[in-house]
Write an enzyme that holds these catalytic residues in place. Structure first.
Site, PDB file in Angstrom:
ATOM      1  N   LYS A  22       8.321  25.721  -1.950  1.00 53.52           N
ATOM      2  CA  LYS A  22       7.532  25.974  -3.432  1.00 53.52           C
ATOM      3  C   LYS A  22       6.552  24.850  -3.168  1.00 53.52           C
ATOM      4  O   LYS A  22       5.373  24.893  -3.876  1.00 53.52           O
ATOM      5  CB  LYS A  22       8.772  25.505  -4.471  1.00 53.52           C
ATOM      6  N   ASN A  23       7.012  23.936  -2.993  1.00 54.98           N
ATOM      7  CA  ASN A  23       5.873  22.516  -2.810  1.00 54.98           C
ATOM      8  C   ASN A  23       5.340  22.754  -1.761  1.00 54.98           C
ATOM      9  O   ASN A  23       4.459  21.667  -1.712  1.00 54.98           O
ATOM     10  CB  ASN A  23       7.497  21.336  -2.552  1.00 54.98           C
ATOM     11  N   CYS A 116       8.680  19.117 -14.238  1.00 53.28           N
ATOM     12  CA  CYS A 116       9.685  18.184 -15.295  1.00 53.28           C
ATOM     13  C   CYS A 116       9.853  16.941 -15.501  1.00 53.28           C
ATOM     14  O   CYS A 116       9.114  15.973 -14.851  1.00 53.28           O
ATOM     15  CB  CYS A 116      11.553  19.140 -13.731  1.00 53.28           C
ATOM     16  N   ARG A 121       6.702  10.048 -14.649  1.00 55.58           N
ATOM     17  CA  ARG A 121       6.479   9.948 -13.127  1.00 55.58           C
ATOM     18  C   ARG A 121       4.435   9.994 -13.234  1.00 55.58           C
ATOM     19  O   ARG A 121       3.555  10.923 -12.998  1.00 55.58           O
ATOM     20  CB  ARG A 121       5.932  11.642 -12.920  1.00 55.58           C
ATOM     21  N   ASP A 304      15.341  16.079  -4.272  1.00 53.81           N
ATOM     22  CA  ASP A 304      16.062  17.598  -5.049  1.00 53.81           C
ATOM     23  C   ASP A 304      16.964  18.358  -5.128  1.00 53.81           C
ATOM     24  O   ASP A 304      17.494  19.500  -5.615  1.00 53.81           O
ATOM     25  CB  ASP A 304      14.332  18.392  -4.919  1.00 53.81           C
ATOM     26  N   ARG A 396      11.076  28.839 -11.986  1.00 57.49           N
ATOM     27  CA  ARG A 396       9.369  28.305 -11.109  1.00 57.49           C
ATOM     28  C   ARG A 396       9.873  28.178  -9.810  1.00 57.49           C
ATOM     29  O   ARG A 396       9.201  27.959  -9.246  1.00 57.49           O
ATOM     30  CB  ARG A 396       9.494  26.854 -11.510  1.00 57.49           C
TER      31      ARG A 396
HETATM   32  N1  EPU Z   1       4.742   7.856  -8.348  1.00 63.67           N
HETATM   33  C1  EPU Z   1       3.968   6.937  -8.860  1.00 63.67           C
HETATM   34  N2  EPU Z   1       2.987   6.602  -8.618  1.00 63.67           N
HETATM   35  C2  EPU Z   1       2.031   7.809  -8.684  1.00 63.67           C
HETATM   36  C3  EPU Z   1       3.334   8.960  -7.625  1.00 63.67           C
HETATM   37  C4  EPU Z   1       4.701   8.701  -7.388  1.00 63.67           C
HETATM   38  O1  EPU Z   1       4.850   5.234  -9.023  1.00 63.67           O
HETATM   39  O2  EPU Z   1       1.251   7.613  -8.271  1.00 63.67           O
HETATM   40  C5  EPU Z   1       6.580   7.032  -8.315  1.00 63.67           C
HETATM   41  C6  EPU Z   1       6.766   8.393  -8.807  1.00 63.67           C
HETATM   42  O3  EPU Z   1       7.101   7.837 -10.769  1.00 63.67           O
HETATM   43  C7  EPU Z   1       8.210   8.809  -7.624  1.00 63.67           C
HETATM   44  C8  EPU Z   1       7.393   8.927  -6.787  1.00 63.67           C
HETATM   45  O4  EPU Z   1       6.739   7.683  -6.674  1.00 63.67           O
HETATM   46  O5  EPU Z   1       9.045   7.883  -8.594  1.00 63.67           O
HETATM   47  C9  EPU Z   1       7.871   9.554  -6.012  1.00 63.67           C
HETATM   48  O6  EPU Z   1       7.039  10.380  -6.429  1.00 63.67           O
HETATM   49  P1  EPU Z   1       6.014  11.654  -5.480  1.00 63.67           P
HETATM   50  O7  EPU Z   1       4.849  11.168  -6.343  1.00 63.67           O
HETATM   51  O8  EPU Z   1       5.996  11.538  -3.984  1.00 63.67           O
HETATM   52  O9  EPU Z   1       6.996  12.632  -6.294  1.00 63.67           O
HETATM   53  P2  EPU Z   1       5.800  14.234  -6.681  1.00 63.67           P
HETATM   54  O10 EPU Z   1       4.048  14.152  -5.407  1.00 63.67           O
HETATM   55  O11 EPU Z   1       5.047  14.332  -7.985  1.00 63.67           O
HETATM   56  C10 EPU Z   1       6.928  15.751  -5.349  1.00 63.67           C
HETATM   57  C11 EPU Z   1       7.475  17.588  -4.996  1.00 63.67           C
HETATM   58  C12 EPU Z   1       8.794  16.923  -5.957  1.00 63.67           C
HETATM   59  C13 EPU Z   1       9.758  16.089  -5.109  1.00 63.67           C
HETATM   60  C14 EPU Z   1       9.025  14.533  -4.896  1.00 63.67           C
HETATM   61  C15 EPU Z   1       9.666  13.533  -4.415  1.00 63.67           C
HETATM   62  C16 EPU Z   1       6.005  18.815  -5.297  1.00 63.67           C
HETATM   63  C17 EPU Z   1       5.075  19.533  -6.251  1.00 63.67           C
HETATM   64  N3  EPU Z   1       6.747  18.066  -5.920  1.00 63.67           N
HETATM   65  O12 EPU Z   1       6.746  15.181  -6.403  1.00 63.67           O
HETATM   66  O13 EPU Z   1       9.952  18.427  -6.521  1.00 63.67           O
HETATM   67  O14 EPU Z   1      10.931  15.691  -6.664  1.00 63.67           O
HETATM   68  O15 EPU Z   1       7.762  14.790  -4.660  1.00 63.67           O
HETATM   69  O16 EPU Z   1       9.857  14.331  -3.423  1.00 63.67           O
HETATM   70  O17 EPU Z   1       5.846  18.655  -4.429  1.00 63.67           O
HETATM   71  C18 EPU Z   1      11.729  19.592  -7.237  1.00 63.67           C
HETATM   72  O18 EPU Z   1      10.958  20.136  -6.327  1.00 63.67           O
HETATM   73  O19 EPU Z   1      11.723  19.817  -7.996  1.00 63.67           O
HETATM   74  C19 EPU Z   1      10.971  18.664  -7.785  1.00 63.67           C
HETATM   75  C20 EPU Z   1      10.292  17.925  -8.669  1.00 63.67           C
END
Ligand code: EPU
Length: 428
Positions: A22-23, A116, A121, A304, A396
């Site tokens: 998915k990701n 979610c 975030r 996750d 999802r």
């Molecule tokens: N963060 C910031 N600033 C940013 C971006 C992130 O402070 O600009 C913080 C976030 O708040 C969080 C941490 O950094 O505390 C990590 O966030 P990250 O950006 O890595 O998460 P993401 O890219 O939004 C993806 C996955 C998530 C998974 C996270 C961590 C996707 C679409 N989503 O999210 O997947 O939990 O990486 O591995 O790739 C899930 O699949 O259930 C899911 C939530």
């Protein structure tokens, strides 16, 4: 609207085949915007996020064919249509449209992403990266406006290790002028997958999968064919389920190396885990030992899988602690597990699980995707019938979950919500 009903307490056995990640999918599909001829992605998961992204690419003028699990996108007639509202709000990963549209059109208007609710975030690191590449960015009434005369390569240090920011900056930088260096980049396998697709499209990327990624911008990108990696989180969920209620479950189409942190913890608990080239076997597990886990960026224990793993820990004899260092509020499944007789306390960013307990079937609600997975596992472990609402979250991210579980011998089915349940959902 539907709910899942699960008759728990029966052992599962057999083979389950894992779908595409998915990701990765949610980044690979927007990445096709950057090409000037058709791109085919093979092996996509059958999940609602893929359908939504297909619709979004069509809204901006793409021709998209989705047949079974393969998608072909012809991006040649796409335009930078503003997407301030509507489907962009339905998923978090719609933020990848920002990087891809900025890379191709040098402008984009994208509504703030949904997804979610796991605590704050922010996307400040994405924005910081785009600005370093020369874009000006404003936030107007819940939509992000991005514009650049030209994108120029830059050195970008991420203050937070972020999967989304790393991929988004890569998407914008592949068609920028000159070299971009992303430092303190995230190292998740999905980042390598996106870099592989972009490289097949003609991009010049080095270092994906390490914490320094170098990108030399190119004028244009072309179509290609790409096969997505298997979903390590879906695989991990079935591994956990195998330990919770299995009597020998073979997980097929998995890269075991992506799951080393989970495999190590499961072995520490006393679960029999055997790995092959692209398979993992989980033997029947009894007398499980308690363990502590702390979620970390890859290759640490994935956030996750924290929620599904919490369900399993109810079966361990003693006290286990789960600490989530990535998200501050990823514990909404705990109240629901308590309704099922779990003995769990939350203290700050940690949950303390006291086992073993025999879970009991109950009516519970999935508040997010992985909470939903945790409740399905708990339902399979429980005595009696469990009803899980909030199924749209599960759909999802988990391809054909009911069919896959029934294939392992589970008794799980979908039912329409009653009128009262629909009213209740509206009021919560
Ligand atoms: N963060 C910031 N600033 C940013 C971006 C992130 O402070 O600009 C913080 C976030 O708040 C969080 C941490 O950094 O505390 C990590 O966030 P990250 O950006 O890595 O998460 P993401 O890219 O939004 C993806 C996955 C998530 C998974 C996270 C961590 C996707 C679409 N989503 O999210 O997947 O939990 O990486 O591995 O790739 C899930 O699949 O259930 C899911 C939530």
């Amino acid at each position: 609207m539907e709910k899942l009903k699960i008759a728990g307490g029966y052992p599962l056995k057999g083979t389950v085949r894992i779908s595409g990640a998915k990701n990765s999918a949610v980044a690979l599909i927007p990445a096709t915007i950057l090409a000037d001829s058709p791109v085919t992605i093979e092996g996509l998961p059958d999940i609602s996020d893929v359908e939504i992204l297909k619709d979004l690419l069509e809204e901006i003028g793409g021709t998209v064919r989705l047949s079974e699990n393969d998608m072909t996108v012809d991006p040649s007639a796409m335009i930078s249509m503003p997407l301030p509202n509507g489907k962009v709000k339905k998923l978090r990963a719609s933020y990848y449209l920002m990087g891809a549209m900025l890379g191709r059109f040098k402008k984009a208007v994208i509504g703030l992403p949904g997804g979610c609710h796991l605590g704050p975030r922010p996307i400040d690191q994405h924005i910081k990266g785009f600005e370093a590449l020369g874009a000006s960015i404003t936030n107007e009434q819940g939509a992000i406006y991005l514009r650049a005369d030209e994108l120029r390569g830059a050195r970008i240090y991420l203050d937070v290790v972020s999967v989304g920011a790393t991929i988004n900056i890569m998407l914008a930088a592949v068609r920028a002028k000159g070299r971009t260096i992303i430092e303190n980049a995230a190292k998740e396998p999905e980042i390598i997958d996106v870099a592989t697709l972009l490289t097949n499209m003609g991009a010049k990327i080095k270092g994906a999968g390490t914490d320094v990624i170098r990108i030399d911008g190119v004028e244009s990108l072309h179509g290609c064919q790409h096969t997505i990696i298997p979903d390590r989180i879906e695989a991990g969920t079935y591994m956990i389920l195998g330990a919770a209620v299995g009597q020998g479950v073979l997980i097929d189409n998995v890269i075991p190396h992506h799951l080393e942190s989970l495999i190590a913890k499961m072995r520490e608990m006393g679960v029999q885990v055997e790995t092959g080239d692209d398979q993992v076997f989980i033997g029947g597990a009894q007398n499980l030992k308690p363990v502590d886990i702390k979620t970390l960026v890859y290759p640490g224990f994935p956030t996750d899988l924290q929620q599904p793993f919490t369900a399993l820990l109810n079966k361990a004899s003693g006290s286990s602690m789960v600490t989530d260092t990535i998200y501050s509020a990823r514990f909404k499944h705990i109240d629901e597990l308590r309704r099922m007789n779990a003995n769990i306390k939350v203290e700050g960013r940690s949950a303390i699980i006291n086992g073993p307990v025999q879970l009991q079937g109950a009516k519970v609600k999935a508040s997010d995707l992985r909470a939903g997975a945790a409740l399905v596992i708990a339902g399979l472990m429980a005595e009696g019938i469990t009803e899980v609402t909030g199924v749209e979250h599960i759909d999802r991210g988990y391809s054909n979950i009911v069919e896959k579980l029934n294939g392992l011998g589970a008794t799980i089915w979908r039912e329409a919500l009653t009128k009262e349940e629909v009213e209740q959902m509206k009021n919560t």
